[in-house]
Design an enzyme around this catalytic site. Structure first.
Site, short mmCIF file in Angstrom:
data_model
loop_
_atom_site.label_atom_id
_atom_site.label_comp_id
_atom_site.label_asym_id
_atom_site.label_seq_id
_atom_site.Cartn_x
_atom_site.Cartn_y
_atom_site.Cartn_z
N ASN A 145 -10.86 6.08 9.96
CA ASN A 145 -10.98 6.51 8.54
C ASN A 145 -11.91 5.74 7.76
O ASN A 145 -12.53 6.46 6.85
CB ASN A 145 -9.56 6.05 7.83
CG ASN A 145 -8.21 6.98 8.45
OD1 ASN A 145 -8.55 8.28 8.72
ND2 ASN A 145 -6.95 6.39 8.44
N ASP B 135 -7.13 12.32 9.90
CA ASP B 135 -5.96 13.55 9.96
C ASP B 135 -6.36 14.50 11.21
O ASP B 135 -5.40 14.78 11.95
CB ASP B 135 -6.27 14.26 8.55
CG ASP B 135 -5.47 13.55 7.57
OD1 ASP B 135 -5.20 12.47 7.56
OD2 ASP B 135 -5.74 14.17 6.40
N ASP C 7 0.59 4.46 19.88
CA ASP C 7 -0.24 4.34 18.49
C ASP C 7 -1.62 4.24 19.13
O ASP C 7 -1.98 4.22 20.06
CB ASP C 7 0.35 2.97 17.47
CG ASP C 7 -0.23 1.79 18.23
OD1 ASP C 7 -0.86 1.86 19.31
OD2 ASP C 7 0.06 0.86 17.47
N GLU D 162 -0.35 6.09 12.45
CA GLU D 162 -0.80 6.51 13.73
C GLU D 162 0.31 6.20 15.01
O GLU D 162 -0.57 6.29 15.99
CB GLU D 162 -2.04 5.89 13.89
CG GLU D 162 -2.02 4.26 14.26
CD GLU D 162 -2.01 3.35 12.73
OE1 GLU D 162 -2.41 2.21 13.15
OE2 GLU D 162 -1.66 3.72 11.99
#
Length: 233
Positions: free
Chosen positions: A186, A195, A178, A221
């Site tokens: 974000n 994204d 991850d 993620e």
């Protein structure tokens, strides 16, 4: 029939071939003519056709050779076979080798063209349906953002690969990874940037594994990579 289609006529009777080719062209087909097996196969090697009309009896070889070449190459285009002899064993042989229709000579070109058009329409409809099924399947198993496999498909493949590894006593490795502190990306830069990071990450993972390996977005993620036939080392 809409879009232009292609036909191959294999017949060493010049007058019959010309009449048949003329009728097919009037119906909107681009037609290739051949009078021998080698000439026919030469056309097929240059590109696929939508339908083939093949005479069984040729001066140089048999039309079955053309039919066998089409089917051995995986071609699914309709093939209509012509014969001067109404021999049941010949019909069985023709259908057994993959022909779609068996017609007796002398032929009526207008009737043949009508049969051909119907066969081509059905073949095109089936091909389009298969393509749509494949497209829908791809959508169902692919993560829309990263374009790697989604979580549901990963679970299916994991079960399959695990059972295969057990059955053949083979190695199977799994990588789970991850992105650290992804929430801050974000929060500080916005979800569009997040994204883009996920998409770039998926591309990097795909570029770093073998074709036989399987990459999926596990969730958020997190990513997963299945590596068949792979020891821990």
């Amino acid at each position: 029939m809409g879009a232009r289609w292609t036909a191959l006529v294999v017949n060493d009777d010049i007058s019959t071939a010309r009449e048949l080719i003329r009728e097919l062209e009037d119906a909107g087909a681009k037609v290739f003519g051949a009078s021998s097996v080698s000439e026919a196969i030469g056309h097929l090697m240059d590109g696929a056709v939508d339908v083939a009309l093949v005479d069984v009896a040729l001066d140089r070889g048999t039309g079955f050779s053309v039919l066998e070449h089409l089917r051995s190459e995986g071609g699914q285009a309709p093939v209509l076979v012509f014969s001067l002899t109404d021999d049941p064993s010949l019909r069985i042989q023709a259908f057994g080798r993959g022909c779609d229709d068996f017609l007796l000579k002398p032929i009526m070109p207008a009737e043949v063209v009508a049969r051909v058009q119907r066969r081509v329409e059905l073949h095109q409809a089936l091909t389009a349906a298969k393509a749509e099924v494949a497209r829908l399947h791809e959508l169902a198993v692919t993560d829309g953002l990263t374009q790697v496999a989604n979580h549901r498909y990963f679970q299916e493949r994991l079960r399959e690969e695990f059972r295969r590894a057990q059955r053949y006593d083979d190695a199977l490795s799994l990588i789970l990874l991850d992105l650290d502190h992804f929430k801050s990306v974000n929060d500080n830069f916005g979800h569009p940037v997040g994204d883009e990071v996920l998409t770039t990450m998926a591309g990097c993972v795909k570029a770093g594994v073998r074709e036989t390996d399987f990459v999926a977005r596990y969730g958020g993620e997190e990513f997963a990579v299945l590596l068949p036939h792979t020891q821990l080392a």
